[in-house]
Write a protein that holds these residues in place. Structure first.
Motif, short mmCIF file in Angstrom:
data_model
loop_
_atom_site.label_atom_id
_atom_site.label_comp_id
_atom_site.label_asym_id
_atom_site.label_seq_id
_atom_site.Cartn_x
_atom_site.Cartn_y
_atom_site.Cartn_z
N GLU A 4 1.13 -1.43 0.24
CA GLU A 4 -0.14 0.60 -0.07
C GLU A 4 0.55 0.92 -0.10
O GLU A 4 0.27 2.42 -1.01
N ARG A 5 2.32 1.00 0.99
CA ARG A 5 3.22 2.77 0.52
C ARG A 5 3.56 2.13 -0.42
O ARG A 5 3.15 3.96 -0.70
N THR A 6 3.59 1.50 -1.16
CA THR A 6 4.81 2.14 -2.82
C THR A 6 3.86 2.11 -3.55
O THR A 6 4.01 2.89 -4.21
N VAL A 7 2.22 1.39 -3.53
CA VAL A 7 1.52 2.19 -4.00
C VAL A 7 1.29 3.75 -4.17
O VAL A 7 1.26 4.55 -4.62
N ALA A 8 1.00 4.06 -2.85
CA ALA A 8 0.85 5.19 -2.41
C ALA A 8 1.91 6.41 -3.06
O ALA A 8 2.02 7.55 -3.71
N GLY A 9 2.59 6.02 -2.65
CA GLY A 9 4.45 6.65 -3.08
C GLY A 9 4.71 7.06 -4.95
O GLY A 9 4.80 7.89 -5.23
N LEU A 10 3.93 6.33 -5.39
CA LEU A 10 4.07 5.84 -6.97
C LEU A 10 3.43 6.47 -7.25
O LEU A 10 2.98 7.71 -8.48
N TYR A 11 1.65 6.77 -7.47
CA TYR A 11 0.69 7.50 -7.55
C TYR A 11 1.19 9.03 -6.55
O TYR A 11 0.79 9.56 -7.81
N GLY A 12 1.80 9.19 -6.06
CA GLY A 12 2.28 10.29 -5.49
C GLY A 12 2.71 11.08 -6.27
O GLY A 12 3.25 12.18 -7.15
N ARG A 13 4.03 10.22 -6.84
CA ARG A 13 4.99 10.42 -7.93
C ARG A 13 4.76 10.79 -9.23
O ARG A 13 4.55 12.25 -10.02
N ILE A 14 3.65 10.24 -9.39
CA ILE A 14 2.64 10.58 -11.08
C ILE A 14 2.43 11.06 -10.94
O ILE A 14 2.10 13.09 -11.62
N VAL A 15 1.63 12.21 -9.89
CA VAL A 15 0.73 13.23 -9.85
C VAL A 15 1.21 14.32 -10.00
O VAL A 15 1.45 15.39 -10.26
N ALA A 16 2.50 14.32 -9.02
CA ALA A 16 3.94 15.65 -9.29
C ALA A 16 4.27 15.46 -10.14
O ALA A 16 3.85 16.60 -10.48
N GLN A 17 4.33 14.95 -10.78
CA GLN A 17 4.79 15.00 -12.19
C GLN A 17 3.96 15.32 -13.09
O GLN A 17 4.18 16.52 -14.28
N ALA A 18 2.60 15.09 -13.32
CA ALA A 18 1.62 15.70 -13.96
C ALA A 18 1.24 17.31 -13.83
O ALA A 18 1.02 17.63 -14.18
N ARG A 19 1.75 17.56 -12.18
CA ARG A 19 1.72 18.74 -12.00
C ARG A 19 2.55 19.70 -12.35
O ARG A 19 2.71 21.08 -11.99
N GLU A 20 3.56 19.69 -13.39
CA GLU A 20 4.51 20.10 -13.25
C GLU A 20 4.07 21.08 -13.94
O GLU A 20 3.63 21.60 -15.36
N THR A 21 4.75 22.61 -14.35
CA THR A 21 3.88 24.22 -15.20
C THR A 21 4.06 23.70 -16.05
O THR A 21 3.30 24.52 -16.59
N GLY A 22 5.64 22.98 -16.72
CA GLY A 22 5.33 23.16 -18.18
C GLY A 22 4.49 22.88 -18.95
O GLY A 22 4.58 23.40 -19.51
N PHE A 23 3.81 22.08 -18.61
CA PHE A 23 2.80 21.38 -18.80
C PHE A 23 1.63 22.50 -19.54
O PHE A 23 0.70 22.38 -20.49
N PHE A 24 1.78 23.65 -18.41
CA PHE A 24 0.22 24.01 -18.66
C PHE A 24 1.37 25.51 -19.18
O PHE A 24 0.50 26.51 -20.04
N ALA A 25 2.60 26.07 -19.03
CA ALA A 25 3.15 27.35 -19.20
C ALA A 25 3.87 26.66 -20.93
O ALA A 25 3.87 27.60 -21.64
N VAL A 26 4.61 25.53 -20.82
CA VAL A 26 5.09 25.39 -22.30
C VAL A 26 4.12 24.09 -23.04
O VAL A 26 4.27 25.02 -24.78
N ALA A 27 3.70 23.98 -23.42
CA ALA A 27 2.59 23.24 -23.86
C ALA A 27 1.39 23.64 -23.66
O ALA A 27 0.44 22.69 -24.67
N ASN A 28 1.28 24.28 -22.94
CA ASN A 28 -0.15 25.27 -22.80
C ASN A 28 -1.09 24.19 -23.04
O ASN A 28 -2.62 24.18 -24.09
N VAL A 29 -1.16 23.36 -22.25
CA VAL A 29 -1.83 22.07 -21.86
C VAL A 29 -3.90 23.13 -20.51
O VAL A 29 -2.91 23.56 -20.00
N PRO A 30 -4.55 22.84 -21.38
CA PRO A 30 -5.39 23.60 -20.62
C PRO A 30 -5.46 23.01 -18.87
O PRO A 30 -4.86 22.28 -18.08
N ASP A 31 -5.45 23.99 -17.65
CA ASP A 31 -5.09 24.29 -16.92
C ASP A 31 -6.33 24.11 -16.08
O ASP A 31 -7.03 25.17 -15.56
N THR A 32 -7.25 23.17 -16.83
CA THR A 32 -8.82 22.83 -15.51
C THR A 32 -8.53 21.61 -15.40
O THR A 32 -7.45 20.58 -15.09
N VAL A 33 -9.57 20.86 -14.57
CA VAL A 33 -9.60 19.47 -13.76
C VAL A 33 -9.68 18.84 -14.97
O VAL A 33 -9.05 18.22 -14.91
#
Length: 187
Positions: free
Chosen positions: A12-41
């Protein structure tokens, strides 16, 4: 390889940790500022789904324990989505329906991205899948889609060369989103 990671609490810790890293990577500002992915839900869901797929893609052929891990990661991800929907104020009666819809959309993304990464896929298949899914109903600049396509391919290659046990135990190699170079910036 995975057996030592599959004690109940460790798993469970491993799953939670990996999911946390997935979310952190997905929240990198470059996706919104560089690639203009819509910053929406929706845009944020698409980025989490994209990164979850990349990780699950890496782990999928590692045997039955990896399949169980991918299922646990999927379950954790959608339990988190359930919680987030509740925090956004979605009524209890609608949350289950919304989570089911999100899961259906996730499977659709997996199919689109998997098909686009096959060796016999059309050269622009991944760009089309990203345009259609990641950018949704917006009309992105083709250069933004190309930036994301290059990022996804680099991320997939980095993950493919990274040992699965290390992926589960620590952060994975995550190429940064590279700003596209305009003619003026290269001069």
């Amino acid at each position: 390889m995975f057996s030592r990671l599959f004690k109940r609490t460790s798993h469970e810790r491993t799953v939670a940790g990996l999911y946390g890293r997935i979310v952190a990577q997905a929240r990198e500002t470059g996706f919104f500022a560089v690639a203009n992915v819509p910053d929406t839900v929706e845009g944020r869901f698409e980025l989490v789904a994209l990164h979850a797929w990349l990780v699950m893609r890496r782990l999928r052929d590692q045997g039955p324990e990896a399949a169980a891990f991918n299922q646990a990661l999927f379950d954790f991800m959608f339990a988190d989505m359930d919680l987030n929907l509740r925090e956004l104020g979605v009524s209890d009666m609608k949350v289950g329906e919304k989570v089911k819809d999100l899961a259906s959309h996730f499977y659709g993304r997996i199919n689109a991205y998997e098909g686009a990464m096959k060796p016999d896929a059309a050269p622009d298949a991944l760009a089309q899948a990203l345009d259609r899914n990641l950018y949704g109903s917006t009309l992105p600049d083709p250069a933004d889609v190309a930036t994301m396509e290059a990022y996804v391919r680099a991320q997939a290659a980095a993950l493919d060369s990274f040992p699965p046990a290390r992926l589960l135990a620590e952060r994975w190699p995550s190429p940064r989103l590279q700003a596209r170079h305009t003619r003026n910036s290269q001069e």
